[in-house]
Design a protein around this motif. Structure first.
Motif, PDB file in Angstrom:
ATOM      1  N   LYS A 167      -2.453  -1.024  -3.696  1.00  0.00           N
ATOM      2  CA  LYS A 167      -3.203  -0.705  -3.045  1.00  0.00           C
ATOM      3  C   LYS A 167      -2.241   1.259  -3.345  1.00  0.00           C
ATOM      4  O   LYS A 167      -1.047   1.386  -2.783  1.00  0.00           O
ATOM      5  CB  LYS A 167      -4.354  -0.100  -2.938  1.00  0.00           C
ATOM      6  CG  LYS A 167      -5.033  -1.484  -2.388  1.00  0.00           C
ATOM      7  CD  LYS A 167      -5.781  -1.433  -1.439  1.00  0.00           C
ATOM      8  CE  LYS A 167      -6.843  -2.765  -1.079  1.00  0.00           C
ATOM      9  NZ  LYS A 167      -7.673  -2.944   0.235  1.00  0.00           N
ATOM     10  N   ASN A 170      -0.974  -7.682  -6.421  1.00  0.00           N
ATOM     11  CA  ASN A 170      -2.432  -7.015  -4.881  1.00  0.00           C
ATOM     12  C   ASN A 170      -2.162  -5.581  -4.413  1.00  0.00           C
ATOM     13  O   ASN A 170      -1.544  -5.657  -3.209  1.00  0.00           O
ATOM     14  CB  ASN A 170      -2.946  -7.832  -3.896  1.00  0.00           C
ATOM     15  CG  ASN A 170      -3.701  -8.795  -3.791  1.00  0.00           C
ATOM     16  OD1 ASN A 170      -5.162  -8.668  -4.054  1.00  0.00           O
ATOM     17  ND2 ASN A 170      -3.333  -9.958  -4.801  1.00  0.00           N
ATOM     18  N   GLU A 179       0.718  -1.245   0.515  1.00  0.00           N
ATOM     19  CA  GLU A 179      -0.444  -0.227  -0.303  1.00  0.00           C
ATOM     20  C   GLU A 179       0.591   1.084  -0.058  1.00  0.00           C
ATOM     21  O   GLU A 179       1.740   1.201   1.059  1.00  0.00           O
ATOM     22  CB  GLU A 179      -0.857   0.016   1.125  1.00  0.00           C
ATOM     23  CG  GLU A 179      -2.464  -1.119   1.427  1.00  0.00           C
ATOM     24  CD  GLU A 179      -2.975  -1.050   2.539  1.00  0.00           C
ATOM     25  OE1 GLU A 179      -2.483   0.124   3.327  1.00  0.00           O
ATOM     26  OE2 GLU A 179      -3.757  -1.689   2.699  1.00  0.00           O
ATOM     27  N   ASN A 227      -4.262  -7.033  -9.800  1.00  0.00           N
ATOM     28  CA  ASN A 227      -5.133  -7.403  -8.494  1.00  0.00           C
ATOM     29  C   ASN A 227      -5.223  -6.250  -7.712  1.00  0.00           C
ATOM     30  O   ASN A 227      -4.977  -5.870  -7.004  1.00  0.00           O
ATOM     31  CB  ASN A 227      -5.356  -8.417  -7.945  1.00  0.00           C
ATOM     32  CG  ASN A 227      -5.429  -9.667  -9.086  1.00  0.00           C
ATOM     33  OD1 ASN A 227      -6.882  -9.972  -9.193  1.00  0.00           O
ATOM     34  ND2 ASN A 227      -4.628 -10.464  -8.565  1.00  0.00           N
ATOM     35  N   GLU A 246      -5.475  -1.367  -6.880  1.00  0.00           N
ATOM     36  CA  GLU A 246      -6.490  -0.397  -6.838  1.00  0.00           C
ATOM     37  C   GLU A 246      -5.980   0.323  -6.797  1.00  0.00           C
ATOM     38  O   GLU A 246      -4.959   0.595  -6.242  1.00  0.00           O
ATOM     39  CB  GLU A 246      -7.358  -0.570  -5.620  1.00  0.00           C
ATOM     40  CG  GLU A 246      -8.573  -0.317  -5.962  1.00  0.00           C
ATOM     41  CD  GLU A 246      -9.641  -0.011  -3.796  1.00  0.00           C
ATOM     42  OE1 GLU A 246     -10.968   0.023  -4.573  1.00  0.00           O
ATOM     43  OE2 GLU A 246      -9.006  -1.499  -3.622  1.00  0.00           O
ATOM     44  N   GLY A 260      -8.276  -5.119 -12.243  1.00  0.00           N
ATOM     45  CA  GLY A 260      -7.331  -4.081 -11.388  1.00  0.00           C
ATOM     46  C   GLY A 260      -8.646  -3.032 -11.522  1.00  0.00           C
ATOM     47  O   GLY A 260      -9.900  -2.640 -12.469  1.00  0.00           O
ATOM     48  N   LYS A 261      -9.027  -1.651 -10.618  1.00  0.00           N
ATOM     49  CA  LYS A 261     -10.111  -0.874 -10.796  1.00  0.00           C
ATOM     50  C   LYS A 261      -9.321   0.729 -10.047  1.00  0.00           C
ATOM     51  O   LYS A 261      -8.209   0.946  -9.546  1.00  0.00           O
ATOM     52  CB  LYS A 261     -10.409  -1.059  -9.066  1.00  0.00           C
ATOM     53  CG  LYS A 261     -11.514  -2.241  -9.629  1.00  0.00           C
ATOM     54  CD  LYS A 261     -12.501  -2.258  -8.114  1.00  0.00           C
ATOM     55  CE  LYS A 261     -13.306  -3.800  -8.666  1.00  0.00           C
ATOM     56  NZ  LYS A 261     -14.432  -3.752  -7.599  1.00  0.00           N
ATOM     57  N   VAL A 262      -9.575   1.358 -11.318  1.00  0.00           N
ATOM     58  CA  VAL A 262      -8.947   3.009 -11.298  1.00  0.00           C
ATOM     59  C   VAL A 262     -10.620   3.784 -10.522  1.00  0.00           C
ATOM     60  O   VAL A 262     -11.183   4.345 -11.508  1.00  0.00           O
ATOM     61  CB  VAL A 262      -8.843   3.391 -12.449  1.00  0.00           C
ATOM     62  CG1 VAL A 262      -8.040   4.924 -11.825  1.00  0.00           C
ATOM     63  CG2 VAL A 262      -7.251   2.530 -13.275  1.00  0.00           C
ATOM     64  N   HIS A 263     -10.408   4.001  -9.832  1.00  0.00           N
ATOM     65  CA  HIS A 263     -11.761   5.374  -9.684  1.00  0.00           C
ATOM     66  C   HIS A 263     -11.649   6.360  -8.400  1.00  0.00           C
ATOM     67  O   HIS A 263     -10.278   6.316  -8.007  1.00  0.00           O
ATOM     68  CB  HIS A 263     -12.640   4.079  -8.786  1.00  0.00           C
ATOM     69  CG  HIS A 263     -11.980   3.725  -7.485  1.00  0.00           C
ATOM     70  ND1 HIS A 263     -13.014   3.903  -6.614  1.00  0.00           N
ATOM     71  CD2 HIS A 263     -11.365   2.279  -7.603  1.00  0.00           C
ATOM     72  CE1 HIS A 263     -11.826   3.112  -5.458  1.00  0.00           C
ATOM     73  NE2 HIS A 263     -11.673   1.985  -5.735  1.00  0.00           N
ATOM     74  N   PHE A 316      -3.042   4.995  -2.854  1.00  0.00           N
ATOM     75  CA  PHE A 316      -4.439   5.963  -2.884  1.00  0.00           C
ATOM     76  C   PHE A 316      -4.273   7.497  -1.956  1.00  0.00           C
ATOM     77  O   PHE A 316      -3.238   7.381  -1.285  1.00  0.00           O
ATOM     78  CB  PHE A 316      -5.599   4.539  -1.359  1.00  0.00           C
ATOM     79  CG  PHE A 316      -5.542   4.429  -0.903  1.00  0.00           C
ATOM     80  CD1 PHE A 316      -5.543   5.262   0.595  1.00  0.00           C
ATOM     81  CD2 PHE A 316      -4.532   2.793  -0.873  1.00  0.00           C
ATOM     82  CE1 PHE A 316      -5.017   4.995   2.228  1.00  0.00           C
ATOM     83  CE2 PHE A 316      -3.719   2.537   0.655  1.00  0.00           C
ATOM     84  CZ  PHE A 316      -4.625   3.463   2.126  1.00  0.00           C
ATOM     85  N   TYR A 376      -6.889   4.953  -6.519  1.00  0.00           N
ATOM     86  CA  TYR A 376      -8.417   5.435  -5.916  1.00  0.00           C
ATOM     87  C   TYR A 376      -8.008   6.857  -5.242  1.00  0.00           C
ATOM     88  O   TYR A 376      -7.407   6.976  -4.948  1.00  0.00           O
ATOM     89  CB  TYR A 376      -9.131   4.738  -5.402  1.00  0.00           C
ATOM     90  CG  TYR A 376      -8.554   4.018  -4.343  1.00  0.00           C
ATOM     91  CD1 TYR A 376      -8.955   5.075  -2.993  1.00  0.00           C
ATOM     92  CD2 TYR A 376      -7.907   3.071  -4.220  1.00  0.00           C
ATOM     93  CE1 TYR A 376      -8.791   4.510  -1.657  1.00  0.00           C
ATOM     94  CE2 TYR A 376      -7.483   2.127  -2.984  1.00  0.00           C
ATOM     95  CZ  TYR A 376      -8.044   2.337  -1.354  1.00  0.00           C
ATOM     96  OH  TYR A 376      -7.856   1.894  -0.302  1.00  0.00           O
TER      97      TYR A 376
END
Length: 453
Positions: free
Chosen positions: A181, A179, A158, A218, A220, A243-246, A183, A222
Protein backbone atom coordinates in the motif's frame (compact mmCIF):
# COMPACT_ATOMS: atom_id res chain seq x y z
CA UNK A 1 9.58 -42.23 25.56
CA UNK A 2 6.01 -42.95 26.60
CA UNK A 3 3.13 -41.17 24.83
CA UNK A 4 2.32 -39.39 28.09
CA UNK A 5 5.89 -38.07 28.45
CA UNK A 6 5.86 -36.89 24.83
CA UNK A 7 2.62 -34.96 25.36
CA UNK A 8 4.01 -33.30 28.51
CA UNK A 9 7.15 -32.16 26.66
CA UNK A 10 5.08 -30.90 23.71
CA UNK A 11 2.71 -29.00 26.01
CA UNK A 12 5.64 -27.40 27.86
CA UNK A 13 7.27 -26.32 24.56
CA UNK A 14 4.03 -24.78 23.32
CA UNK A 15 3.57 -22.94 26.61
CA UNK A 16 7.08 -21.47 26.44
CA UNK A 17 6.58 -20.47 22.77
CA UNK A 18 3.22 -18.81 23.44
CA UNK A 19 4.58 -16.97 26.48
CA UNK A 20 7.55 -15.69 24.46
CA UNK A 21 5.31 -14.57 21.54
CA UNK A 22 2.78 -12.83 23.77
CA UNK A 23 5.40 -11.10 25.88
CA UNK A 24 7.22 -9.88 22.77
CA UNK A 25 3.96 -8.62 21.26
CA UNK A 26 2.96 -6.92 24.49
CA UNK A 27 6.30 -5.15 24.90
CA UNK A 28 7.36 -3.66 21.57
CA UNK A 29 10.46 -1.51 21.73
CA UNK A 30 11.21 1.91 20.34
CA UNK A 31 14.64 2.63 18.91
CA UNK A 32 15.92 6.12 18.13
CA UNK A 33 18.34 7.37 15.51
CA UNK A 34 19.91 10.83 15.19
CA UNK A 35 21.35 12.47 12.06
CA UNK A 36 24.31 13.55 14.18
CA UNK A 37 27.14 11.35 12.92
CA UNK A 38 29.20 12.03 16.06
CA UNK A 39 26.50 10.56 18.27
CA UNK A 40 27.17 6.95 19.31
CA UNK A 41 24.43 5.95 21.68
CA UNK A 42 22.53 2.88 22.71
CA UNK A 43 19.33 3.61 20.79
CA UNK A 44 17.36 5.42 23.48
CA UNK A 45 15.78 8.83 23.00
CA UNK A 46 18.52 10.46 25.10
CA UNK A 47 21.32 8.45 23.48
CA UNK A 48 20.22 7.60 19.94
CA UNK A 49 22.10 5.57 17.36
CA UNK A 50 23.95 7.53 14.69
CA UNK A 51 22.96 5.36 11.68
CA UNK A 52 19.61 4.14 10.43
CA UNK A 53 21.16 0.76 9.64
CA UNK A 54 22.05 0.28 13.32
CA UNK A 55 18.51 1.05 14.39
CA UNK A 56 17.06 -1.39 11.88
CA UNK A 57 19.53 -4.11 12.89
CA UNK A 58 18.17 -4.01 16.44
CA UNK A 59 14.50 -4.01 15.47
CA UNK A 60 12.39 -7.11 16.12
CA UNK A 61 8.77 -7.76 15.11
CA UNK A 62 6.55 -5.15 16.74
CA UNK A 63 9.34 -2.58 17.15
CA UNK A 64 9.49 0.98 15.81
CA UNK A 65 12.66 2.73 14.69
CA UNK A 66 12.20 6.49 15.08
CA UNK A 67 14.31 8.94 13.11
CA UNK A 68 14.83 12.18 14.98
CA UNK A 69 14.32 15.37 13.01
CA UNK A 70 17.03 16.55 10.67
CA UNK A 71 18.82 15.79 7.41
CA UNK A 72 20.44 12.39 6.95
CA UNK A 73 23.23 12.66 4.36
CA UNK A 74 23.55 9.35 2.54
CA UNK A 75 26.49 8.18 0.45
CA UNK A 76 24.87 4.82 -0.23
CA UNK A 77 21.30 3.61 -0.46
CA UNK A 78 19.40 2.42 2.59
CA UNK A 79 18.67 -1.30 2.10
CA UNK A 80 15.84 -2.64 4.23
CA UNK A 81 15.60 -6.42 4.53
CA UNK A 82 13.75 -6.69 7.84
CA UNK A 83 10.52 -8.58 8.42
CA UNK A 84 7.88 -8.39 11.07
CA UNK A 85 4.92 -10.73 11.40
CA UNK A 86 1.26 -10.44 10.52
CA UNK A 87 0.39 -9.06 13.96
CA UNK A 88 3.72 -7.36 14.73
CA UNK A 89 4.90 -5.11 11.96
CA UNK A 90 8.25 -3.33 12.04
CA UNK A 91 7.97 0.43 11.50
CA UNK A 92 10.48 3.04 10.37
CA UNK A 93 9.04 6.47 11.15
CA UNK A 94 9.75 10.09 11.87
CA UNK A 95 9.35 11.06 15.51
CA UNK A 96 6.35 13.12 16.62
CA UNK A 97 5.65 14.07 12.97
CA UNK A 98 8.76 16.24 12.85
CA UNK A 99 10.51 16.53 9.45
CA UNK A 100 13.08 13.90 8.50
CA UNK A 101 14.99 14.23 5.23
CA UNK A 102 17.04 11.51 3.54
CA UNK A 103 19.43 13.41 1.26
CA UNK A 104 20.59 11.41 -1.76
CA UNK A 105 22.76 13.90 -3.66
CA UNK A 106 26.01 12.17 -2.63
CA UNK A 107 24.76 8.67 -3.51
CA UNK A 108 26.31 8.42 -7.00
CA UNK A 109 27.82 4.97 -7.51
CA UNK A 110 27.12 1.36 -6.63
CA UNK A 111 29.38 -0.83 -4.50
CA UNK A 112 31.53 -1.62 -7.55
CA UNK A 113 32.04 2.01 -8.42
CA UNK A 114 29.67 1.96 -11.39
CA UNK A 115 27.13 4.66 -12.18
CA UNK A 116 23.81 4.01 -10.48
CA UNK A 117 21.19 2.22 -12.53
CA UNK A 118 17.49 2.69 -11.91
CA UNK A 119 16.68 -1.01 -11.76
CA UNK A 120 18.17 -2.03 -8.41
CA UNK A 121 19.13 1.24 -6.74
CA UNK A 122 17.15 3.71 -4.68
CA UNK A 123 17.70 5.99 -1.71
CA UNK A 124 15.44 3.50 0.12
CA UNK A 125 15.18 -0.06 -1.21
CA UNK A 126 12.84 -2.49 0.57
CA UNK A 127 13.61 -6.05 -0.51
CA UNK A 128 13.27 -9.56 0.97
CA UNK A 129 10.99 -8.00 3.54
CA UNK A 130 7.50 -8.60 4.89
CA UNK A 131 5.21 -6.76 7.29
CA UNK A 132 7.23 -3.59 7.22
CA UNK A 133 6.00 0.01 7.10
CA UNK A 134 7.76 3.28 6.43
CA UNK A 135 6.05 6.47 7.56
CA UNK A 136 6.68 10.19 7.52
CA UNK A 137 10.03 10.14 5.69
CA UNK A 138 11.14 12.64 3.05
CA UNK A 139 13.55 11.69 0.27
CA UNK A 140 15.18 14.16 -2.09
CA UNK A 141 17.80 14.41 -4.82
CA UNK A 142 18.05 10.78 -5.91
CA UNK A 143 20.27 9.89 -8.87
CA UNK A 144 18.30 6.67 -9.15
CA UNK A 145 14.89 6.21 -7.52
CA UNK A 146 13.30 7.42 -4.30
CA UNK A 147 11.62 4.57 -2.40
CA UNK A 148 11.40 1.18 -4.11
CA UNK A 149 9.64 -2.00 -2.95
CA UNK A 150 11.05 -4.97 -4.84
CA UNK A 151 9.74 -8.55 -4.72
CA UNK A 152 8.33 -11.05 -5.42
CA UNK A 153 9.43 -12.33 -2.00
CA UNK A 154 8.60 -8.85 -0.64
CA UNK A 155 5.03 -8.55 0.65
CA UNK A 156 2.81 -6.66 3.07
CA UNK A 157 4.61 -3.33 2.88
CA UNK A 158 3.11 0.10 3.65
CA UNK A 159 4.49 3.49 2.59
CA UNK A 160 2.58 6.36 4.13
CA UNK A 161 2.91 10.12 4.59
CA UNK A 162 6.20 10.23 2.71
CA UNK A 163 7.37 12.99 0.38
CA UNK A 164 9.70 12.37 -2.55
CA UNK A 165 11.27 15.18 -4.56
CA UNK A 166 13.75 15.44 -7.43
CA UNK A 167 14.59 11.95 -8.69
CA UNK A 168 16.05 10.56 -11.91
CA UNK A 169 13.78 7.50 -11.89
CA UNK A 170 10.56 6.79 -10.01
CA UNK A 171 9.69 8.69 -6.88
CA UNK A 172 8.04 5.54 -5.51
CA UNK A 173 8.04 2.17 -7.24
CA UNK A 174 6.48 -1.22 -6.58
CA UNK A 175 8.34 -3.91 -8.54
CA UNK A 176 6.82 -7.40 -8.46
CA UNK A 177 5.84 -7.11 -4.82
CA UNK A 178 2.62 -8.35 -3.25
CA UNK A 179 0.13 -6.68 -0.92
CA UNK A 180 1.77 -3.26 -0.88
CA UNK A 181 0.00 0.00 0.00
CA UNK A 182 1.10 3.55 -0.81
CA UNK A 183 -1.02 6.29 0.72
CA UNK A 184 -0.95 9.91 1.87
CA UNK A 185 2.32 10.51 0.00
CA UNK A 186 3.45 13.38 -2.23
CA UNK A 187 5.75 13.05 -5.25
CA UNK A 188 7.25 16.02 -7.06
CA UNK A 189 10.10 16.45 -9.52
CA UNK A 190 10.24 12.82 -10.64
CA UNK A 191 11.94 11.66 -13.86
CA UNK A 192 14.33 14.61 -14.15
CA UNK A 193 17.06 14.07 -16.73
CA UNK A 194 19.37 16.45 -14.90
CA UNK A 195 19.39 14.07 -11.92
CA UNK A 196 21.34 11.38 -13.77
CA UNK A 197 24.72 10.69 -12.21
CA UNK A 198 27.24 13.13 -13.70
CA UNK A 199 29.09 11.45 -16.56
CA UNK A 200 26.58 8.65 -16.94
CA UNK A 201 25.45 7.75 -20.46
CA UNK A 202 21.69 8.30 -20.65
CA UNK A 203 19.00 7.86 -23.27
CA UNK A 204 16.51 10.36 -24.62
CA UNK A 205 14.47 10.49 -21.42
CA UNK A 206 14.56 9.58 -17.76
CA UNK A 207 13.26 6.09 -16.91
CA UNK A 208 9.91 4.97 -15.53
CA UNK A 209 7.25 7.21 -13.95
CA UNK A 210 6.52 9.22 -10.80
CA UNK A 211 4.73 6.32 -9.10
CA UNK A 212 5.49 3.05 -10.85
CA UNK A 213 3.57 -0.19 -10.31
CA UNK A 214 5.39 -2.85 -12.33
CA UNK A 215 4.24 -6.46 -12.07
CA UNK A 216 2.86 -5.90 -8.57
CA UNK A 217 -0.11 -7.85 -7.22
CA UNK A 218 -2.86 -7.04 -4.72
CA UNK A 219 -1.72 -3.44 -4.33
CA UNK A 220 -3.52 -0.27 -3.26
CA UNK A 221 -2.51 3.29 -4.18
CA UNK A 222 -4.64 5.99 -2.55
CA UNK A 223 -4.82 9.55 -1.23
CA UNK A 224 -1.54 10.59 -2.83
CA UNK A 225 -0.73 13.85 -4.60
CA UNK A 226 1.60 13.72 -7.60
CA UNK A 227 2.48 16.93 -9.42
CA UNK A 228 5.07 18.86 -11.41
CA UNK A 229 6.91 15.80 -12.72
CA UNK A 230 8.51 15.30 -16.12
CA UNK A 231 6.73 12.13 -17.25
CA UNK A 232 3.69 10.02 -16.30
CA UNK A 233 2.04 10.10 -12.89
CA UNK A 234 0.69 6.76 -11.63
CA UNK A 235 1.57 3.99 -14.08
CA UNK A 236 0.23 0.47 -13.55
CA UNK A 237 2.23 -1.56 -16.05
CA UNK A 238 3.82 -4.82 -17.15
CA UNK A 239 1.87 -7.77 -15.67
CA UNK A 240 0.39 -6.05 -12.61
CA UNK A 241 -2.77 -7.68 -11.29
CA UNK A 242 -5.53 -7.16 -8.75
CA UNK A 243 -4.95 -3.56 -7.72
CA UNK A 244 -6.82 -0.41 -6.75
CA UNK A 245 -5.90 3.20 -7.48
CA UNK A 246 -8.24 5.67 -5.81
CA UNK A 247 -8.65 9.13 -4.28
CA UNK A 248 -5.39 10.41 -5.76
CA UNK A 249 -4.85 13.92 -7.16
CA UNK A 250 -2.48 14.12 -10.13
CA UNK A 251 -1.72 17.42 -11.85
CA UNK A 252 0.78 19.47 -13.85
CA UNK A 253 2.60 16.58 -15.51
CA UNK A 254 4.23 16.47 -18.92
CA UNK A 255 2.47 13.20 -19.75
CA UNK A 256 -0.64 11.31 -18.65
CA UNK A 257 -1.83 11.43 -15.08
CA UNK A 258 -3.12 7.85 -14.81
CA UNK A 259 -1.81 5.08 -17.02
CA UNK A 260 -2.54 1.38 -17.46
CA UNK A 261 -0.09 -0.29 -19.85
CA UNK A 262 0.59 -4.00 -20.42
CA UNK A 263 4.10 -5.35 -21.07
CA UNK A 264 5.46 -8.90 -21.12
CA UNK A 265 2.06 -10.61 -20.78
CA UNK A 266 -1.32 -10.10 -19.13
CA UNK A 267 -2.23 -7.07 -17.02
CA UNK A 268 -5.60 -7.60 -15.38
CA UNK A 269 -8.16 -6.65 -12.76
CA UNK A 270 -7.27 -3.02 -12.02
CA UNK A 271 -9.83 -0.58 -10.59
CA UNK A 272 -9.31 3.18 -10.65
CA UNK A 273 -11.89 5.40 -8.96
CA UNK A 274 -12.47 8.80 -7.40
CA UNK A 275 -9.21 10.22 -8.69
CA UNK A 276 -8.76 13.79 -9.92
CA UNK A 277 -6.49 14.58 -12.88
CA UNK A 278 -5.95 18.08 -14.28
CA UNK A 279 -3.47 20.09 -16.33
CA UNK A 280 -1.52 17.09 -17.61
CA UNK A 281 -0.87 15.99 -21.18
CA UNK A 282 -3.61 13.33 -20.93
CA UNK A 283 -5.95 12.36 -18.12
CA UNK A 284 -6.35 8.56 -18.18
CA UNK A 285 -4.82 6.26 -20.81
CA UNK A 286 -5.08 2.51 -21.46
CA UNK A 287 -2.38 1.08 -23.73
CA UNK A 288 -0.90 -2.29 -24.62
CA UNK A 289 2.61 -1.33 -25.67
CA UNK A 290 4.47 -4.57 -25.00
CA UNK A 291 4.79 -7.47 -27.40
CA UNK A 292 2.53 -10.50 -26.71
CA UNK A 293 0.61 -8.51 -24.09
CA UNK A 294 -3.01 -7.88 -23.23
CA UNK A 295 -5.06 -5.75 -20.84
CA UNK A 296 -8.02 -7.67 -19.40
CA UNK A 297 -10.42 -6.24 -16.83
CA UNK A 298 -10.23 -2.50 -16.08
CA UNK A 299 -12.82 -0.50 -14.17
CA UNK A 300 -12.50 3.29 -14.35
CA UNK A 301 -15.29 5.12 -12.55
CA UNK A 302 -16.28 8.19 -10.55
CA UNK A 303 -13.17 10.12 -11.55
CA UNK A 304 -12.88 13.82 -12.41
CA UNK A 305 -10.76 14.44 -15.51
CA UNK A 306 -10.46 18.11 -16.45
CA UNK A 307 -8.30 20.64 -18.29
CA UNK A 308 -5.75 18.27 -19.78
CA UNK A 309 -4.00 19.25 -23.02
CA UNK A 310 -4.66 15.95 -24.77
CA UNK A 311 -7.81 13.86 -24.47
CA UNK A 312 -9.35 13.18 -21.09
CA UNK A 313 -9.84 9.41 -21.43
CA UNK A 314 -7.77 7.80 -24.16
CA UNK A 315 -7.14 4.38 -25.71
CA UNK A 316 -3.48 4.78 -26.66
CA UNK A 317 -2.02 3.53 -29.93
CA UNK A 318 1.62 3.50 -28.79
CA UNK A 319 4.04 0.59 -29.07
CA UNK A 320 2.58 -2.67 -30.38
CA UNK A 321 -0.96 -1.36 -29.75
CA UNK A 322 -2.46 -4.76 -28.90
CA UNK A 323 -5.78 -5.91 -27.45
CA UNK A 324 -7.54 -4.50 -24.39
CA UNK A 325 -10.79 -6.12 -23.28
CA UNK A 326 -13.39 -6.18 -20.51
CA UNK A 327 -13.17 -2.43 -19.90
CA UNK A 328 -15.81 -0.52 -17.93
CA UNK A 329 -15.72 3.29 -17.96
CA UNK A 330 -18.62 4.76 -16.04
CA UNK A 331 -19.81 7.67 -13.92
CA UNK A 332 -16.86 9.88 -14.77
CA UNK A 333 -16.90 13.64 -15.27
CA UNK A 334 -14.75 14.72 -18.22
CA UNK A 335 -14.60 18.46 -18.91
CA UNK A 336 -12.49 21.01 -20.79
CA UNK A 337 -9.92 18.53 -22.11
CA UNK A 338 -8.16 18.79 -25.47
CA UNK A 339 -6.46 21.67 -27.23
CA UNK A 340 -6.22 23.05 -30.80
CA UNK A 341 -3.73 21.48 -33.20
CA UNK A 342 -2.41 19.01 -30.66
CA UNK A 343 0.22 16.65 -32.08
CA UNK A 344 -2.14 13.67 -31.52
CA UNK A 345 -5.08 15.57 -33.01
CA UNK A 346 -7.95 15.68 -32.73
CA UNK A 347 -8.22 15.78 -28.94
CA UNK A 348 -11.23 16.02 -26.66
CA UNK A 349 -13.15 14.18 -23.97
CA UNK A 350 -13.56 10.39 -24.23
CA UNK A 351 -11.28 9.26 -27.06
CA UNK A 352 -11.29 5.56 -28.02
CA UNK A 353 -8.54 6.14 -30.55
CA UNK A 354 -7.21 2.59 -30.82
CA UNK A 355 -9.64 0.13 -32.46
CA UNK A 356 -7.90 -2.79 -30.70
CA UNK A 357 -10.48 -3.41 -28.03
CA UNK A 358 -13.27 -5.86 -27.24
CA UNK A 359 -16.14 -5.85 -24.76
CA UNK A 360 -16.07 -2.22 -23.62
CA UNK A 361 -18.83 -0.43 -21.69
CA UNK A 362 -18.95 3.39 -21.70
CA UNK A 363 -21.81 4.26 -19.39
CA UNK A 364 -23.28 7.17 -17.41
CA UNK A 365 -20.39 9.55 -18.04
CA UNK A 366 -20.75 13.31 -18.34
CA UNK A 367 -18.40 14.70 -20.98
CA UNK A 368 -18.89 18.37 -21.83
CA UNK A 369 -17.03 21.40 -23.11
CA UNK A 370 -14.04 19.40 -24.33
CA UNK A 371 -12.21 20.89 -27.29
CA UNK A 372 -12.53 18.64 -30.34
CA UNK A 373 -15.35 16.31 -29.29
CA UNK A 374 -16.92 14.95 -26.14
CA UNK A 375 -17.13 11.28 -27.14
CA UNK A 376 -15.65 9.72 -30.28
CA UNK A 377 -14.77 6.25 -31.59
CA UNK A 378 -12.26 5.04 -34.22
CA UNK A 379 -14.83 3.71 -36.72
CA UNK A 380 -18.20 4.86 -38.08
CA UNK A 381 -20.97 4.82 -35.53
CA UNK A 382 -23.34 2.04 -36.61
CA UNK A 383 -24.86 -1.07 -35.13
CA UNK A 384 -22.64 -3.47 -37.05
CA UNK A 385 -19.42 -1.92 -35.76
CA UNK A 386 -20.72 -1.69 -32.21
CA UNK A 387 -21.68 -5.36 -32.21
CA UNK A 388 -18.39 -6.49 -33.73
CA UNK A 389 -16.41 -4.73 -31.00
CA UNK A 390 -18.98 -5.44 -28.28
CA UNK A 391 -18.95 -1.73 -27.53
CA UNK A 392 -21.83 -0.54 -25.34
CA UNK A 393 -22.50 3.21 -25.16
CA UNK A 394 -25.15 3.70 -22.50
CA UNK A 395 -26.66 6.90 -21.12
CA UNK A 396 -23.63 9.14 -21.58
CA UNK A 397 -24.34 12.85 -21.58
CA UNK A 398 -22.28 14.96 -23.91
CA UNK A 399 -22.30 18.55 -25.07
CA UNK A 400 -20.73 18.19 -28.53
CA UNK A 401 -21.08 15.34 -31.01
CA UNK A 402 -19.00 16.68 -33.90
CA UNK A 403 -15.29 15.93 -34.29
CA UNK A 404 -13.19 18.94 -35.28
CA UNK A 405 -11.40 18.83 -38.63
CA UNK A 406 -7.87 18.24 -37.38
CA UNK A 407 -5.76 15.23 -38.19
CA UNK A 408 -2.50 13.52 -37.28
CA UNK A 409 -0.89 10.13 -37.71
CA UNK A 410 -2.89 8.96 -34.70
CA UNK A 411 -5.84 7.92 -36.89
CA UNK A 412 -9.43 9.01 -37.49
CA UNK A 413 -12.31 9.54 -35.08
CA UNK A 414 -16.06 9.51 -35.64
CA UNK A 415 -18.90 11.20 -33.82
CA UNK A 416 -21.25 9.35 -31.50
CA UNK A 417 -24.96 10.10 -31.25
CA UNK A 418 -25.58 10.53 -27.54
CA UNK A 419 -27.96 12.76 -25.51
CA UNK A 420 -26.66 16.30 -25.15
CA UNK A 421 -26.34 18.42 -22.04
CA UNK A 422 -24.64 21.72 -21.23
CA UNK A 423 -22.30 23.01 -18.54
CA UNK A 424 -25.28 24.59 -16.77
CA UNK A 425 -25.83 21.26 -15.01
CA UNK A 426 -22.86 22.02 -12.74
CA UNK A 427 -22.91 24.17 -9.63
CA UNK A 428 -20.13 26.50 -10.83
CA UNK A 429 -18.45 25.27 -13.99
CA UNK A 430 -16.01 28.18 -14.30
CA UNK A 431 -14.72 27.74 -10.75
CA UNK A 432 -14.43 23.94 -10.92
CA UNK A 433 -17.41 23.10 -8.76
CA UNK A 434 -18.76 20.10 -10.63
CA UNK A 435 -21.56 19.18 -8.27
CA UNK A 436 -24.75 18.69 -10.22
CA UNK A 437 -27.56 21.21 -9.94
CA UNK A 438 -30.49 18.82 -9.89
CA UNK A 439 -33.08 21.15 -11.34
CA UNK A 440 -30.98 21.83 -14.44
CA UNK A 441 -30.64 18.28 -15.70
CA UNK A 442 -32.89 15.70 -17.36
CA UNK A 443 -34.79 13.28 -15.15
CA UNK A 444 -32.64 10.28 -16.09
CA UNK A 445 -29.49 12.11 -15.10
CA UNK A 446 -30.85 13.03 -11.66
CA UNK A 447 -30.46 9.42 -10.53
CA UNK A 448 -26.89 9.20 -11.65
CA UNK A 449 -24.17 8.73 -9.04
CA UNK A 450 -21.50 11.39 -9.34
CA UNK A 451 -18.20 12.25 -7.67
CA UNK A 452 -19.40 15.69 -6.63
CA UNK A 453 -23.06 14.99 -5.93
Amino acid sequence: MTPKSYLLILFSSLTIHLFHSNSQKANPRSWFVSPDQEQQGNGTLDQPFNTIERGLSEANPGDTVYLLTGVYELEKGLLIEKSGTENQWITLSNYKNLPVMLEGKDYLFDSEGKHLSTDHHAVVLISNSQYFRIHGIQVRNSHSQGIIVRGPETAHIEISNCKIDNTFGSGIGLWYSDNTKVFDCEITGANRMEMATPGRKVGSEAPHEALTVAGATNFEIYQNEIHHCDKEGIDVKEVSQNGKVHHNVVHHLKRQALYVDAWFGELKNIELYENVAYENEWGFVISVEGENSIVDGIKFHHNLIRDNRGSGIYFGIWGNNLMRKNIEIYNNTVVRNGSPNHWSAPTGGIDLRSPNFQDVVIKDNISVRNYGFDLAIPFPYNQENLEEKQLSLINNWVGKNMVVEESSSYGPLFKVNEPTVGSEIFQDFQNNDFRIVKQNIPEKLKKRAHPGA
